[in-house]
Scaffold this motif. Structure first.
Motif, short mmCIF file in Angstrom:
data_model
loop_
_atom_site.label_atom_id
_atom_site.label_comp_id
_atom_site.label_asym_id
_atom_site.label_seq_id
_atom_site.Cartn_x
_atom_site.Cartn_y
_atom_site.Cartn_z
N THR A 112 -23.66 -33.69 -17.45
CA THR A 112 -22.79 -32.57 -17.10
C THR A 112 -21.86 -32.22 -18.27
OG1 THR A 112 -22.88 -33.23 -14.78
CG2 THR A 112 -21.09 -31.76 -15.42
N CYS A 145 -27.42 -31.16 -11.77
CA CYS A 145 -26.51 -31.22 -12.92
C CYS A 145 -26.25 -29.81 -13.46
CB CYS A 145 -27.11 -32.11 -14.02
SG CYS A 145 -26.24 -32.04 -15.61
N LYS A 148 -24.06 -27.78 -11.21
CA LYS A 148 -22.68 -28.27 -11.32
C LYS A 148 -22.00 -27.64 -12.55
CE LYS A 148 -22.63 -32.75 -10.86
NZ LYS A 148 -22.48 -34.18 -11.12
N CYS A 149 -22.79 -27.32 -13.56
CA CYS A 149 -22.28 -26.74 -14.80
C CYS A 149 -22.17 -25.21 -14.75
CB CYS A 149 -23.18 -27.13 -15.97
SG CYS A 149 -23.24 -28.90 -16.26
#
Length: 177
Positions: A112, A145, A148-149
């Motif tokens: 991340t 991931c 989430k970014c």
């Protein structure tokens, strides 16, 4: 040459001496499950041919964390043909590929950190309007991931990547500033 640093994370350009790291990582079945394929193992000779002899437009990098080399990252400007295939207009779009080759560094937030740092670098230093990736739909850990970014799923790319003897569907995902 260092490209960028964010806290304990450092990304530098690939050097000749890094070939042994790539050979180690790209012969590990755990890494190859989603990157290159377990039927596509790399030895030093293949690493040298693929990563050092090519004249492509990819900027190839090594990822370090706490001074330890743990992964690989590359970025490239998306060409007009790919933009058309993906349905984009005349924007400055970059694509990336990455993996953490040292499995003990998985699930610690480093991926991340890498992806968010890389997006910031591409927007600030390369003036990217969008950053895109095309992970296999079955690579749920990586997709979580990326989401989430700040990446969003755009659409499925059917049978987009030949991997371990069959064509895999991939997600086109994007980060739009």
């Amino acid at each position: 040459m260092m490209l960028f640093q964010h806290g304990n994370l450092r990304v530098r350009k690939l050097e000749k001496k890094d070939n042994y790291l790539l050979a180690k990582w790209l012969s590990d079945p755990t890494i190859l499950e989603f990157y290159e394929g377990r039927d596509n193992c790399f030895d030093l000779d293949k690493v040298n041919k693929v990563f050092y002899a090519s004249e492509d437009n990819e900027v190839k990098c090594i990822v370090e964390f706490d001074g330890i080399e743990i992964g690989y990252f590359q970025f490239y400007r998306i060409d007009d043909e790919t933009k058309k295939e993906y349905g984009y207009l005349d924007e400055n779009i970059y694509g990336t590929d990455q993996f953490i080759g040292e499995v003990e560094y998985w699930n610690k937030g480093i991926g991340t950190l890498l992806v968010t740092s890389m997006v910031k670098f591409l927007i600030e230093h390369k003036k990217a309007d969008r950053v895109v990736m095309d992970p296999q739909t079955r690579n749920t850990r990586a997709i979580k991931c990326y989401e989430k970014c700040g990446f969003k799923k755009v659409r499925i790319l059917p049978k987009h990547e030949h991997h371990e003897g069959k064509y895999q569907d991939c997600w086109l995902i994007e980060y739009h500033k």
